[in-house]
Motif scaffolding. Structure first.
Motif: not given
Ligand code: SRM
Ligand SMILES: Cc1cc2nc3c(=O)[nH]c(=O)nc-3n(C[C@H](O)[C@H](O)[C@H](O)COP(=O)(O)OP(=O)(O)OC[C@H]3O[C@@H](n4cnc5c(N)ncnc54)[C@H](O)[C@@H]3O)c2cc1C
Ligand code: SF4
Ligand code: FES
Lengths: 106, 818
Positions: B596-597, B707
């Motif tokens: 996965k990126i 974040g």
């Protein structure tokens, strides 16, 4: 000792378990976590937390308890009992050290 | 193991202190039996004066109640006097026939008051002042009789006279010298003391020798050498004490002035037998104050529990008088012979006298009357041999300097050096008290006494302790006023960090032992301690892998099914076809279920079996991405001025550079950077721990963003011109965070807690401080030179499995049939 059901199986050298940490031992489909406690006593329980099957061998050892690495349940290594308020039990295995060699009995 | 039998004769202050020290050193070594001639458990003999004076009660001066003996498994025989020591049989026998065998024996029989053998000294109403029974007798006498005489104008005599005065008797003190307390005071202070006590109603006959006690059965008066006489119906003799050594002497133990002991408090005659307290003679001296006796007790315990050799060197003593309303302090050689360098201050109206005897600019002796606040400081300086030439002109006004607003006390204690002894009786320093207040959260004098013993003996330092409480809590209360780390301790992050630092603790287990952890630590406190140690002593400590959570221990993120993920560094999110091919090849070879990126611009190989980790990293031959650690995670960059039509700065290169620099550093919590090439901010820099945004001619550095759970935008820290400055400010900021952040506290809450302005001051404005922070960071970086997986692979190749052996698979047969 001398008991047919308690056949001891060689596992590894005590030295091969890092101090205050654990190693896993595969017995067929069962994975057993063998813990080397701070004072070099050794305990063995199934490497499977009753909560969501966390691999107990990767947890932090606290005295004679193991804290599951996934959600921090506390499990007593002598009897496999989970500390309140959580509930459950893990299978434990007889284990011994002789001449620096760790033996397990299934 | 069979415990050794320890018997102690004498249940007094020095002996029981020795037992306390022994129990502290090794609670399981001895079976302890104590014989005490008095019918009380161990009490604070010193406080008999205040008891007599009505300032406190007998119950309040019990130091160890019977429960204490029971709790510690000590067999206590109260009211049983030992009459014989049979050294051949190693046993002691009490007057009532009780026997006890010993492996080790401690003789702590204290001393006997000296009774001057003048004719008539054995009449009724003639007594000493030594124990609770004596107090009771005086209470009873005061109800029936009116006129008390006290022979002896020393510390004890004056305290007795004051007590009798308080009980409503007339009290006359007869002293053979001209000066009261002549062992402790010069004639000036002695005169002031006398005037003060006379004002309180005490009478004196000085330079007077008593020749006879008159009366039939009971004392009715005294005759003196000058022919005069005095009526009295109660007579207290307080002329000195004699070490109580008859018992030892009778059993063949060598005695001189007292029971002669070596530097380890062993009798020189029999190494199985120790002696401590007023009965012991060490290097020719038998002490009569508790401070040296408590030192002896420590040494004895050290020796008898086999901790090694610690010699008792003898003690320098200081004295305070405990008569209320009179402040007297003296220490050392205060007389000052002819030609001596003497500083004196005399304020007759204010009733203050201070005298310092100096030699080569060092304090040799001190006498103070009326204002004794600086006493402990002077005493400390005297023992330290401190050069006082600089303070000379102001010394007598206040050791802490001129110009403070009177003797507010608090100012004084805060100016006191850390190692100044506050409680002379128990050798407790200012630092001991302050540390106890801070680390144990103490708020009352009683708590301080029970933790440190300060103010637990003569009580002369009670005011100082109160002032220390006030000054310590006053300023530090806010700082220390937050929750303990976890349920395993009462200490909070700052306190633990401070203790690790000052005590130089370099092992997690050691920290838990020394700071009295409850239990073995947990997943919250152990990793925190491990972090603080590594941050404070990067070179002198070893990482404790058993105190790391699974991810950090394994250098891989643990997944819900117990497998792991592998995320190699892709610096700044910029990669190459060769690296991509390598990652792809490894993913195929090891059958990785998910590729996965990530949201951090790199590639995650998920679902890896533990035993494949080492081989995969070997094949990858790329640095670890630390996706698992409280470390630098990613530096997210945008394409920047290299390609982007709006780009003003080369954000990619800066990002790559920063990530390479700050690789492998442990922080209180994970750290993420974002570097954008212009204020459009494609790298979302303003919700990262450090956000860097390129502007025309420079970079804006803003910090403390997050974040995650609670989204927080960064606040502007500064604007700089060059990439080098960005690196410098970032390093300084992060080092400050490393040093003051609480474990598991990300920069956003940290910055809020310590305040952006204070961070700015240290990291941006003060160039010295910035440089120092960068230097500490660089020094630390130098210790983190090896990639963890490169190390692991190298170890595996050398078959040095020990450190990382948990990765290797072990298979055993499922069932061994019998
Ligand atoms: C892999 C990744 C998601 C993805 O597939 O994109 C990811 C995966 C995880 N994140 Fe994340 N986070 C990933 C980017 C982010 C980002 C975005 C970013 O970094 O730009 C954020 C928000 C930014 C921030 O951190 O402020 C993010 C905020 C979190 C948080 C909330 C942190 C907070 O302070 O509130 C957690 C929970 C925590 O750390 O306690 C978390 C925790 C996790 C953990 C480590 C959960 C855990 O403890 O097991 C996940 C690990 C899975 C694994 O084994 O790989 N992840 N996580 C991203 C990895 C980036 C990387 O290459 O290293
Ligand atoms: C009124 C008063 C005020 C004082 N004020 C101060 C002061 O301000 N500052 C200061 O530093 N010091 C002061 N002192 C001195 C201090 O109390 C002593 O130095 C200290 O108590 C000595 O301790 P110790 O254990 O050697 O002897 P003790 O405390 O006297 O203990 C010895 C014990 O052994 C018992 N014993 C003796 N023989 C036997 C036996 N054969 N069998 C069984 N038990 C036996 C005794 O009964 C006694 O209880 C004061 C003393 C008095 C009396
Ligand atoms: S916003 Fe990002 S992509 Fe756009 S110019 Fe700035 S740096 Fe380039
Ligand atoms: S799986 Fe062990 S605590 Fe959740």
């Amino acid at each position: 000792m001398g008991n047919a059901t308690a056949a001891w199986i060689e596992v590894c050298k005590l030295d091969e378990i890092p101090p205050s940490q654990a190693r896993t031992v595969n017995a067929g489909d069962t994975v057993i976590a063998v813990f080397r406690l701070t004072d070099d006593r050794v305990k063995a329980i199934e490497n499977r937390c009753p909560h969501k099957h966390g691999p107990l061998a990767e947890g932090i050892i606290s005295g004679d308890d193991i804290l599951c690495p996934l959600h921090n349940w506390r499990i007593h290594l002598d009897d496999g009992v989970v500390a309140a308020p959580d509930e459950g039990c893990v299978k434990t295995y007889p284990v011994k050290v002789e001449d620096g060699q760790v033996f397990l009995s299934l | 193991m069979l415990k050794k039998k320890l018997v102690m004769i004498g249940n007094g202050m020095a002996g029981v202190r020795a037992i306390e020290e022994i129990l502290q050193a090794n609670p399981d070594m001895f079976d302890i039996t104590i014989f005490g001639a008095e019918k009380y458990p161990n009490y604070n003999r010193i406080m008999l004066s205040p008891v007599l004076a009505g300032d406190t009660t007998v119950e309040d001066i019990i130091l160890n109640d019977e429960q204490w003996y029971a709790d510690n498994g000590i067999t206590l025989h109260m009211g049983k006097r030992i009459k014989e020591i049979q050294r051949g049989y190693k046993k002691v026998i009490a007057e009532d026939g009780t026997e006890a065998e010993y492996d080790n024996l401690i003789i702590a029989t204290g001393s006997d008051p000296f009774i001057i053998p003048v004719p008539g000294h054995d009449k009724d109403g003639v007594m000493a002042f030594r124990d609770i029974d004596d107090c009771d007798k005086m209470f009873a006498a005061a109800k029936k009789y009116k006129k008390a005489a006290v022979i002896g104008g020393g510390l004890l005599g004056l305290e007795a006279a004051k007590g009798l005065l308080n009980l409503g008797m007339e009290a006359t003190v007869i002293h053979d010298q001209a000066t009261l307390m002549n062992m402790q005071l010069d004639s000036v202070a002695g005169e002031m003391l006398r005037a003060d006590l006379e004002e309180q109603g005490m009478h004196f006959k000085v330079s007077t020798l008593t020749t006879e006690v008159m009366g039939d059965k009971r004392v009715s008066g005294l005759k003196f050498k000058d022919g005069s006489s005095l009526d009295c119906d109660l007579l207290i003799m307080a002329v000195g004490i004699r070490p109580n050594m008859a018992l030892a002497k009778d059993s063949g133990i060598y005695c001189n002035r007292g029971i002669v002991v070596n530097d380890y408090m062993q009798t020189v005659t029999d190494p199985a037998i120790y002696s401590v307290g007023e009965c012991a003679e060490h290097r020719g001296i038998a002490y009569g104050l508790v401070a040296p006796l408590f030192e002896q007790a420590k040494v004895l315990a050290y020796q008898i529990t086999g901790q090694g050799l610690k010699a008792y060197q003898g003690s320098v003593v200081s004295t305070k008088l405990k008569v209320s309303g009179v402040d007297v302090f003296s220490a050392g050689d205060f007389m000052g012979g002819p030609g001596a360098d003497v500083l004196e201050l005399m304020d007759r109206v204010g009733g203050v006298y201070k005298k310092l005897v100096l030699e080569d600019d060092k304090i040799k002796g001190v006498v103070m009357f009326g204002d004794t606040a600086d006493g402990p400081t002077f005493f400390q300086w005297m023992q330290d041999g401190k050069d006082v030439s600089e303070q000379r002109s102001s010394l007598l006004f206040s050791a802490s300097g001129l110009g403070d607003s009177g003797h507010s006390g608090i100012d004084l204690v805060s100016a006191m050096a850390d190692d100044t002894i506050v409680c002379g009786c128990n050798g407790v320093s200012k630092k001991d008290v302050v540390d106890a207040i801070m680390t144990k959260g103490l708020t009352t004098r009683k708590e301080v006494t029970s933790c440190t013993k300060a103010a637990g003996s003569c009580g002369g330092c009670a005011d100082l302790v109160d002032q220390l409480l006030a000054s310590t809590l006053g300023t530090a209360f806010v700082e220390s006023d937050h929750e303990p780390i976890c349920g395993c301790t009462d200490l909070n992050h700052e306190q633990v960090k401070e203790q690790i630092k000052t005590k130089k603790l370099t092992m997690v287990r050691e920290v838990m032992n020394v700071l009295e952890w409850k239990g073995e630590g947990c997943q919250v406190c152990r990793p925190a301690i491990n972090y603080y140690i590594g941050m404070l002593f990067p070179e002198d400590s070893e990482d404790d892998r058993s105190s790391r959570i699974a991810n950090e221990k394994m250098h891989a993120n643990i997944q819900k099914d117990g497998t792991f993920s592998v995320i190699p560094r892709i610096y700044g999110g910029e990669t190459t076809p060769d690296d991509l091919i390598r990652i792809a090849t490894v993913a195929k070879k090891y059958d990785v279920p998910t590729v996965k990126i990530t949201g951090g611009q790199r590639i995650d190989l998920l679902g890896v079996k533990k035993e494949d980790l080492t081989a995969m990293w070997k094949d990858l031959d790329m640095p670890s991405g630390f996706a698992y650690g409280k470390a630098l995670r990613t530096v997210k960059t945008c394409v920047g001025s290299k390609w982007c039509r709006f780009g003003t700065q080369d954000s990619t290169s800066l990002g790559i550079h920063l990530e390479k620099r700050l690789d492998r550093i442990w922080f209180p919590a994970k750290v993420k950077f974002g570097v954008s090439g212009c204020p459009r901010n494609c790298a979302e820099a303003t919700i990262k721990d450090i956000g860097i945004v390129g502007v025309e001619g420079g970079w804006e550095i803003s910090t403390g963003g997050n974040g995650g759970v609670h989204v927080v935008a960064t606040e502007l820290l500064c604007i700089v011109e060059t990439a080098e400055e960005v690196e410098e400010v970032s390093k300084a900021y992060l080092q400050h965070y490393r040093e003051t952040g609480r474990h598991n506290e990300r920069t956003a809450p940290w910055q809020k807690r310590v305040g952006l302005d204070s961070i700015k001051a240290l990291v941006v404005d003060d160039l010295e401080s910035r440089k120092a922070l960068v230097a500490r960071m660089d020094a630390y970086i130098a210790t983190q030179d090896q990639d963890p997986w490169a190390a692991r692979v190298a170890d595996a190749e050398k078959e040095q499995l020990n450190k990382f052996s948990e990765y290797k698979r072990i298979d055993i047969p499922v069932r061994v049939e019998a």
